[in-house]
Every structure is written in structure tokens, then in C-alpha cells.
Design a protein around this motif. Structure first.
Motif, mmCIF file in Angstrom:
data_model
loop_
_atom_site.group_PDB
_atom_site.id
_atom_site.type_symbol
_atom_site.label_atom_id
_atom_site.label_comp_id
_atom_site.label_asym_id
_atom_site.label_seq_id
_atom_site.Cartn_x
_atom_site.Cartn_y
_atom_site.Cartn_z
ATOM 1 N N HIS A 238 -4.707 13.513 59.823
ATOM 2 C CA HIS A 238 -4.242 14.689 60.573
ATOM 3 C C HIS A 238 -4.621 15.964 59.815
ATOM 4 O O HIS A 238 -4.117 16.218 58.721
ATOM 5 C CB HIS A 238 -2.714 14.601 60.727
ATOM 6 C CG HIS A 238 -2.096 15.810 61.361
ATOM 7 N ND1 HIS A 238 -2.345 16.179 62.664
ATOM 8 C CD2 HIS A 238 -1.243 16.746 60.859
ATOM 9 C CE1 HIS A 238 -1.663 17.290 62.944
ATOM 10 N NE2 HIS A 238 -0.995 17.653 61.863
ATOM 11 N N TRP A 239 -5.517 16.746 60.400
ATOM 12 C CA TRP A 239 -5.976 17.997 59.783
ATOM 13 C C TRP A 239 -4.855 19.040 59.791
ATOM 14 O O TRP A 239 -4.273 19.330 60.842
ATOM 15 C CB TRP A 239 -7.197 18.495 60.550
ATOM 16 C CG TRP A 239 -7.555 19.940 60.433
ATOM 17 C CD1 TRP A 239 -7.534 20.874 61.437
ATOM 18 C CD2 TRP A 239 -8.049 20.631 59.270
ATOM 19 N NE1 TRP A 239 -7.970 22.090 60.974
ATOM 20 C CE2 TRP A 239 -8.291 21.974 59.647
ATOM 21 C CE3 TRP A 239 -8.293 20.246 57.944
ATOM 22 C CZ2 TRP A 239 -8.772 22.927 58.753
ATOM 23 C CZ3 TRP A 239 -8.774 21.195 57.058
ATOM 24 C CH2 TRP A 239 -9.011 22.519 57.461
ATOM 25 N N ASN A 240 -4.560 19.578 58.615
ATOM 26 C CA ASN A 240 -3.464 20.535 58.520
ATOM 27 C C ASN A 240 -3.550 21.227 57.152
ATOM 28 O O ASN A 240 -3.886 20.588 56.153
ATOM 29 C CB ASN A 240 -2.129 19.771 58.619
ATOM 30 C CG ASN A 240 -0.944 20.684 58.772
ATOM 31 O OD1 ASN A 240 -1.060 21.756 59.344
ATOM 32 N ND2 ASN A 240 0.194 20.269 58.257
ATOM 33 N N PRO A 254 -9.116 16.004 57.663
ATOM 34 C CA PRO A 254 -9.196 15.146 58.856
ATOM 35 C C PRO A 254 -9.868 13.826 58.477
ATOM 36 O O PRO A 254 -10.573 13.759 57.470
ATOM 37 C CB PRO A 254 -10.101 15.960 59.789
ATOM 38 C CG PRO A 254 -10.999 16.715 58.854
ATOM 39 C CD PRO A 254 -10.146 17.063 57.655
ATOM 40 N N VAL A 259 -8.446 9.063 64.741
ATOM 41 C CA VAL A 259 -7.208 9.836 64.606
ATOM 42 C C VAL A 259 -6.051 9.030 65.190
ATOM 43 O O VAL A 259 -6.257 8.082 65.945
ATOM 44 C CB VAL A 259 -7.325 11.211 65.317
ATOM 45 C CG1 VAL A 259 -8.382 12.066 64.650
ATOM 46 C CG2 VAL A 259 -7.628 11.037 66.804
ATOM 47 N N ASP A 264 -5.974 15.372 67.858
ATOM 48 C CA ASP A 264 -6.438 15.720 66.509
ATOM 49 C C ASP A 264 -7.958 15.582 66.382
ATOM 50 O O ASP A 264 -8.569 14.729 67.015
ATOM 51 C CB ASP A 264 -5.765 14.802 65.470
ATOM 52 C CG ASP A 264 -4.414 15.340 65.024
ATOM 53 O OD1 ASP A 264 -4.063 16.462 65.435
ATOM 54 O OD2 ASP A 264 -3.719 14.636 64.282
#
Ligand code: FE2
Length: 303
Positions: A238-240, A254, A259, A264
């Protein structure tokens, strides 16, 4: 030994490609183009989950194809990064020898393209199989016995790659006291340059932890050492990008592969360092994704 795969010469790449059946079919013209290296730019990849069977599909995507898409993009950049990190979960599920053989083949074009590779381990990796398949190519001694740990120096950033694989197929990770001790000493020996921590597992303090079990111990090491500016990890797919209370940036990369939430992005991140921070650019496997080319600008906390 940490696994650093050095670039291959053009001659040895084509010789090896013929032997392994080449992970990618690349036009020879690609090699005729002299790509300039950007000393402060890095490719951050996580969770490729490469399976022995290149046709294998998980959660609706083919992991080999995703990796090839990312590789092609890396090789066609006009200014190639100084190096590539693969931040764990290199193998599909339980780190089988065939997964690493497939990975090794897929990495050959990147090495042929002059990109040094730095590989970390995740909870879907198996350390002995990983080393057996990949360690013939490098010569450095492990600073921490039996762990995949390294310090990679660059002009504006020192990268500290850690190994959070505790037990294959068990979701949480652990660094352990020996590795934390090495990290503290290595940071104290290198206080001047901004430091970025690279580790597969996410930080987590929750009771039912699925991230790094010794998060608290790690942050006791890195918070007071003000040269530590960021902590890059994968694991959650999860890109964050967030920050902890002391201003350490928390960069959740990511996955190159699948995903867990449909919305996402899958892909990689181009990190470009400058003296007071780092620019992150998200590169999605699906270039039509809403977040493709999203830029996050990190400013370093005070020294
Ligand atoms: Fe993963």
C-alpha cells in the motif's frame, strides 16, 4: 553476505543471456545508447513476489510481467538511477529455489543495463535459498552474521538496508538486538550525512502486530540520531507517505506485484536526493492509474 549484484559488462550480459534464456528481450540498440547515471537518484522497488512459473497469476496479475514492465521502464530512463533496491518479498510465497532462479534471470537485464542491485528479504523469502541462488555474484562480508544487512553510501544519502525476515511465511518481522546494535554503531560512525533506513516490514506498535515486532527498539536507535531522515518499507502492498512524531518520514513503497485494495497502485518509486530532502515520484505499472507520476517532496528534519 549482503546481496549486491554488480552491473554486467555488455559482453558478459549477452553471454549470460544466452545461457539463462534472458529474462527480458531487449533490443541491442538499448545498449548502444550511453545512458547517463544520476548519482542521487535511486529506484525503490518492493514486493515483486516472483514465482518460478513465469505464467503464475495472483490476485489477477502476473508478477513476472509486472517486474518486466518496471525493468523496461528503468532501462529506458534517459538518466538511469545510481542503484536499485528491492525491499523484500522477492519470492512468490515461501522462497523456493525456483523463485530465486526466476528472479535471477529477471535481474540480468538490469545488471546488463549497468544498474547495481541491492536486495533485502521479506517474510515470503527464505534466506538460505536466496543466498544460494544469488550470492555467487558478490564478495562483501556480512556485517551481521546470518542477516542481509548493508550500508550503501551515495553522495547525499547513506542507505542502511536491514533484514526483518524472522520466519518464512509468518507475517510479522524482527530485526533483533545484534542488527540493532550494528545499526547504532554504523550510524554513530557516519553522523554527517542524511541516513535512510530500508527494511521490508512496516513500523507498528499494535497489539496484534503484522509489521516489525521490535519497532520500539528500532525507533529508540533512530529517533535520537538526527541524521536518520526516512524509513522506507514495503510489506503492506500500500503506497503511502507519513512521518513519525520526530519527523522521520515513513515511506510505504507500493508493491511491484499485486495490491490488496483494488484502488491501490502497483509500481515503484524514483527517489531523488538533494541536500535538504528527497523527491519521490510514484511510477505505476499501469500508467493510466490516477496516482501515476505523483510526486511527494520530503524535507529532512533538522540535524
Ligand atoms: Fe509482500
Amino acid at each position: 553476505m549482503p546481496i549486491h549484484l554488480p552491473p554486467l559488462s555488455r559482453r558478459s550480459f549477452f553471454k549470460r543471456s544466452a545461457l539463462v534464456g534472458a529474462g527480458l528481450s531487449l533490443a541491442p540498440e538499448l545498449f548502444a545508447v550511453m545512458h547517463r547515471k544520476e548519482a542521487n537518484s535511486w529506484a525503490l522497488l518492493a514486493d515483486p513476489h516472483i514465482a518460478a512459473d513465469p505464467a503464475r497469476v495472483q490476485r489477477g496479475i502476473n508478477m513476472t510481467e509486472h517486474f518486466k514492465t518496471v525493468s523496461q521502464e528503468l532501462l529506458t530512463l534517459s538518466r538511469r538511477p545510481a542503484g536499485v533496491f528491492v525491499v523484500g518479498d522477492c519470492a512468490f510465497n515461501q522462497g523456493e529455489p525456483g523463485d530465486y532462479e526466476a528472479l535471477s534471470g529477471l535481474l540480468e537485464p538490469l545488471r546488463g543495463g549497468g544498474l547495481p542491485l541491492h536486495l533485502a528479504l521479506g517474510n515470503h523469502d527464505q534466506r538460505e535459498n536466496f543466498w544460494k541462488a544469488l550470492e555467487a555474484n558478490q564478495a562483501a562480508k556480512r556485517p551481521v552474521a546470518d542477516r542481509q544487512v548493508a550500508l550503501i553510501r551515495s553522495p547525499l544519502v547513506n542507505w542502511f538496508m536491514l533484514d526483518s525476515l524472522e520466519t518464512t511465511l509468518q507475517t510479522p518481522g524482527l530485526l533483533g538486538p545484534a542488527q540493532l546494535d550494528w545499526l547504532a554503531k554504523a550510524l554513530d560512525a557516519n553522523p554527517e550525512k542524511p541516513a535512510v533506513i530500508v527494511v521490508h516490514h512496516n513500523p507498528g506498535m499494535a497489539v496484534n502486530i503484522s509489521g516489525l515486532k521490535d519497532t520500539e527498539a528500532l525507533f529508540k536507535v533512530i529517533r535520537p540520531r538526527s541524521q536518520v531522515k526516512a524509513y522506507c518499507f514495503g510489506h503492506t502492498h500500500h503506497w503511502n507517505v507519513t512521518a513519525d512524531e520526530s519527523g522521520i518520514h515513513l515511506v510505504n513503497l507500493p508493491p511491484v506485484a499485486y495490491v490488496f485494495r483494488a484502488e491501490d497502485p502497483a509500481g515503484w518509486v524514483q527517489a531523488t536526493a538533494r541536500a535538504d530532502g528527497m523527491k519521490l515520484e510514484l511510477r505505476c505499472v499501469d500508467a493510466t492509474h490516477n496516482n501515476h507520476a505523483q510526486v511527494v517532496d520530503l524535507k529532512w528534519r533538522p540535524a
